[in-house]
Design an enzyme around this catalytic site. Structure first.
Site, PDB file in Angstrom:
ATOM      1  N   SER A 269       0.793  -1.233   0.000  1.00  0.00           N
ATOM      2  CA  SER A 269       0.000   0.000   0.000  1.00  0.00           C
ATOM      3  C   SER A 269       0.821   1.278   0.000  1.00  0.00           C
ATOM      4  CB  SER A 269      -0.955   0.011   1.203  1.00  0.00           C
ATOM      5  OG  SER A 269      -1.989  -0.917   1.005  1.00  0.00           O
TER       6      SER A 269
ATOM      7  N   LYS B 280       0.311   3.361  -3.017  1.00  0.00           N
ATOM      8  CA  LYS B 280      -0.872   4.207  -3.168  1.00  0.00           C
ATOM      9  C   LYS B 280      -0.525   5.695  -3.135  1.00  0.00           C
ATOM     10  CE  LYS B 280      -3.665   0.577  -1.064  1.00  0.00           C
ATOM     11  NZ  LYS B 280      -4.416   0.125   0.128  1.00  0.00           N
TER      12      LYS B 280
ATOM     13  N   TYR C  94      -4.594  -2.666  -9.645  1.00  0.00           N
ATOM     14  CA  TYR C  94      -4.374  -2.533  -8.203  1.00  0.00           C
ATOM     15  C   TYR C  94      -3.417  -3.606  -7.674  1.00  0.00           C
ATOM     16  CZ  TYR C  94      -5.362  -2.716  -3.208  1.00  0.00           C
ATOM     17  OH  TYR C  94      -5.241  -2.748  -1.844  1.00  0.00           O
TER      18      TYR C  94
ATOM     19  N   TYR D 190      -4.106   3.579   8.209  1.00  0.00           N
ATOM     20  CA  TYR D 190      -5.420   2.963   8.401  1.00  0.00           C
ATOM     21  C   TYR D 190      -6.024   3.369   9.742  1.00  0.00           C
ATOM     22  CZ  TYR D 190      -3.206   0.306   4.697  1.00  0.00           C
ATOM     23  OH  TYR D 190      -2.524  -0.037   3.569  1.00  0.00           O
TER      24      TYR D 190
ATOM     25  N   VAL E   3       1.411  -3.553   3.986  1.00  0.00           N
ATOM     26  CA  VAL E   3       1.445  -4.809   4.740  1.00  0.00           C
ATOM     27  C   VAL E   3       2.665  -5.657   4.401  1.00  0.00           C
ATOM     28  CG1 VAL E   3      -1.042  -4.872   5.103  1.00  0.00           C
ATOM     29  CG2 VAL E   3      -0.060  -6.021   3.095  1.00  0.00           C
TER      30      VAL E   3
END
Length: 309
Positions: free
Chosen positions: A64, A67, A191, A243, A261
């Site tokens: 992530s 992103k 993705y 998060y 992660v």
């Protein structure tokens, strides 16, 4: 920078002795194979100094953290129109939660949770085949890092596709609200592949330099994004980058950062440096356990905080 090299060396030495390292991301089979004893850290200052510690040159799956770069690309394509499809608020829920989508009509809370990043991938698909969109993302990251050796780990991408049931559910649910404009499988293909990009701490810190340098690439001098957009991306990293652990990270560390992660974290000290840390073991929120601790110690040692006077 005086003291930075010593601080990184001391933190890496301390982390090497820690036994409470968290748990690797076992739900992605390829990531479950990673040695939890690995630890790397890199700092690249705006003056060009590169300081490394531990396993800073070993590539890992950035997951992530990617992103940040896809958000930057999407904003370059559609500008603030992106915010009609993705929110800018912390989710307060796990990164793969789909609960809020039902209550909020298929609009993800922010671009850093999985659902939000799938919408961003859908934006990047416009006018492209998935292979072309994936290539554009990879070329962008390579140019930021000034390193053409960065690759996508195809085995990790395949592993994510094979086990990404919640991501498939989120994409199809958002499609029902017309917030995914392409076939969900195509957006998910983009993705999964950008999450599977493999980079070392050195490469990741190099790629993040533009955010620490008011949107400009220190290597080329070219403007990647405006200074205002760089600030806004950093703001989202601070409020949403970890998060449902984002508030605690901001409280403890106090600088913008985005986790993945795979155990990596990209952190930005605006006007000063770009940082990357990697430790595969995760805490309960899915963020690198030792990586978060290491950044807290480094920020304290260097008196780095966006809240400092």
């Amino acid at each position: 920078m005086p003291g930075l090299e010593q601080a990184l060396a001391e933190i890496a030495a301390e982390m090497a002795q820690r036994t409470d390292r968290g748990d690797v991301a076992g739900y992605i089979p390829q990531l479950s194979k990673i040695d939890p004893m690995k630890f790397g850290m890199a700092a690249v200052t705006n003056e060009g100094q590169v300081i490394l510690a531990g396993d800073a040159d070993q590539p890992f799956s950035i997951q992530s953290v990617s992103k940040v770069f896809t958000l930057t690309l999407a904003l370059g394509k559609v500008g603030d129109g992106l915010w009609r499809r993705v929110g800018r608020e912390p989710s307060g829920n796990p990164f793969n939660s789909i609960i809020q989508l039902e209550h909020e009509n298929g609009i993800p809370r922010n671009p850093f949770i999985n659902a939000g990043a799938i919408v961003v991938s859908d934006v990047l698909l416009a006018g492209h085949q998935p292979r072309e969109a994936i290539g554009e993302i990879l070329r962008f990251i390579r140019s930021l890092a000034d390193d053409d050796t960065i690759i996508i780990d195809r085995e990790v991408a395949a592993s994510e596709r094979a086990t990404g049931y919640r991501n498939f559910a989120a994409a199809h649910y958002m499609k029902s609200f017309d917030n995914i404009h392409h076939a969900p499988e195509l957006a998910l293909g983009v993705y999964f592949h950008h999450c599977a990009i493999a980079m070392s701490c050195r490469q990741l810190a190099m790629a993040g330099r533009f955010l620490a340098n008011a949107g400009r690439s220190p290597a080329s001098g070219h403007t990647v994004v405006s200074a205002e957009r760089a600030r806004r991306i950093a703001a989202l990293m601070l409020t949403c980058g970890h998060y449902d652990g984002s508030g605690d990270f901001a409280f403890r560390v106090g600088i913008p950062a985005k986790s993945g992660v795979g155990g990596g974290i990209l952190a930005i000290v605006p006007g000063v440096a770009s940082l990357a840390v990697w430790s595969p073991g995760l805490n309960a929120n899915g963020n690198s356990k030792l990586g978060s601790i290491a950044l807290e110690k480094l920020a304290r040692a260097m008196n780095w905080s966006v809240f400092a006077p």
